[in-house]
Design an enzyme around this catalytic site. Sequence first.
Site, short mmCIF file in Angstrom:
data_model
loop_
_atom_site.label_atom_id
_atom_site.label_comp_id
_atom_site.label_asym_id
_atom_site.label_seq_id
_atom_site.Cartn_x
_atom_site.Cartn_y
_atom_site.Cartn_z
N HIS A 63 0.84 -1.19 0.00
CA HIS A 63 0.00 0.00 0.00
C HIS A 63 0.88 1.24 0.00
O HIS A 63 2.12 1.16 0.08
CB HIS A 63 -0.97 0.00 1.18
CG HIS A 63 -0.34 0.05 2.53
ND1 HIS A 63 0.48 -0.95 3.02
CD2 HIS A 63 -0.42 0.97 3.54
CE1 HIS A 63 0.87 -0.65 4.25
NE2 HIS A 63 0.34 0.53 4.57
N HIS A 65 1.24 3.92 2.02
CA HIS A 65 1.72 4.65 3.19
C HIS A 65 3.23 4.78 3.12
O HIS A 65 3.94 3.86 2.66
CB HIS A 65 1.31 3.93 4.49
CG HIS A 65 -0.07 4.30 4.94
ND1 HIS A 65 -0.83 3.51 5.78
CD2 HIS A 65 -0.84 5.41 4.69
CE1 HIS A 65 -1.99 4.10 6.02
NE2 HIS A 65 -2.03 5.24 5.36
N ASP A 67 5.73 4.59 5.11
CA ASP A 67 6.66 3.64 5.72
C ASP A 67 6.78 2.35 4.92
O ASP A 67 7.56 1.47 5.27
CB ASP A 67 6.26 3.33 7.18
CG ASP A 67 4.86 2.75 7.31
OD1 ASP A 67 3.96 3.21 6.60
OD2 ASP A 67 4.68 1.84 8.14
N HIS A 68 6.04 2.28 3.80
CA HIS A 68 6.13 1.11 2.93
C HIS A 68 6.67 1.45 1.54
O HIS A 68 6.97 0.53 0.77
CB HIS A 68 4.77 0.44 2.81
CG HIS A 68 4.27 -0.16 4.08
ND1 HIS A 68 4.29 -1.51 4.33
CD2 HIS A 68 3.78 0.41 5.21
CE1 HIS A 68 3.81 -1.75 5.55
NE2 HIS A 68 3.50 -0.59 6.09
N HIS A 140 -7.56 -2.16 5.78
CA HIS A 140 -6.72 -1.13 6.37
C HIS A 140 -7.41 0.22 6.16
O HIS A 140 -8.52 0.28 5.62
CB HIS A 140 -5.33 -1.17 5.73
CG HIS A 140 -4.28 -0.38 6.44
ND1 HIS A 140 -4.18 -0.32 7.81
CD2 HIS A 140 -3.27 0.40 5.96
CE1 HIS A 140 -3.16 0.44 8.15
NE2 HIS A 140 -2.60 0.90 7.04
N ASP A 211 -0.41 -4.10 5.87
CA ASP A 211 -1.09 -3.67 7.09
C ASP A 211 -2.56 -4.05 7.01
O ASP A 211 -3.23 -3.83 5.99
CB ASP A 211 -0.96 -2.16 7.27
CG ASP A 211 0.47 -1.73 7.53
OD1 ASP A 211 1.35 -2.60 7.59
OD2 ASP A 211 0.69 -0.51 7.68
N HIS A 269 6.28 -5.75 11.67
CA HIS A 269 5.61 -4.45 11.75
C HIS A 269 5.24 -4.16 13.21
O HIS A 269 4.10 -3.92 13.56
CB HIS A 269 4.36 -4.43 10.86
CG HIS A 269 3.89 -3.05 10.48
ND1 HIS A 269 2.99 -2.33 11.25
CD2 HIS A 269 4.19 -2.25 9.42
CE1 HIS A 269 2.74 -1.17 10.68
NE2 HIS A 269 3.47 -1.09 9.55
#
Length: 314
Positions: A63, A65, A67-68, A140, A211, A269
């Site tokens: 996805h 976000h 942090d990914h 999510h 996530d 995670h």
Amino acid sequence: MELQFLGTGAGMPSKLRNTSALVLNLSAEGKGYWLFDCGEATQHQILHTSLKPRKISKVFITHLHGDHIFGLPGLIGSRSFLGGNEPLDIYGPVGLEEWLETTLRITNTHLNYALQIHEIEDGIVVEDDEFLVVANNLQHVIPCLGYRIEQKPLPGKLLIDNVKEAGVPSGPLLKQLKDGQDVTLEDGRIVHSHEVTGEPQDGFRVAILGDTSYCPAAVELARNADILVHEATFDMDTGNLAKEYGHSTIGDAARVAQEAGVKTLIANHISARFMPSDVAKLKEQGKAIFSDLYIAEDFSRFEWKDGAVIEWRS
């Protein structure tokens, strides 16, 4: 097959855990490295390993976000500098192509290889003679994918006594028979592969989820997997936060593993609120539901060999 974790933290980097990134090392299977997510500083993490960015052949993004994905433009550029000239396939949700191409264009990043971006939804993502990759939407706060990687059945082992009885000489004919091909001997006799090989062997099955809160899609992706990689951002005492932010507790991860009938669960995670001294408690909570459980750390490696997981720590 080996899994190597480059980042196992949640949200933002900490001193102990970087943001999300995981390499499925398929070098032994002739497929190079498949990277799942690419959080900030992923390429820095790679510097502490024996992994080579130019050998990354596929990237799967769960996805959008930060942090990914925030490490992806830098890694793509460095792959070019480091001699990577083979095409790179990147798979991920809608919006990935616009973000990545805009970033590369504005920064005038030049690549020495073809970049192929595939925006995907549910269904088969990759399929060839050896592997099948299926994606499914998870639950999510933004669209998020999980991936299931299946190695197709492997040829059966050669039955040496049968080979000798058939009079097959050593050399390339043996490989052809093992690969399922019939062969013709010098005297004109045909030896059929099924006569000198055992039953096909199951390949491995790995589910790598982005996530997610607990959801049926996670269970289906993980069904009968040998290894499930599942987020465990929170412990059982902070389940209210997990629901609020669309994440899972260690108990949720264990519940998915149990219901899906997986062999091994690797939780990652992990929120920065949990210190090394808290890992034992996380593991205890998860194992109360599903016993074959590991908590991944940055640079943890897990090898799948002879039907079992071997954990290696750097």
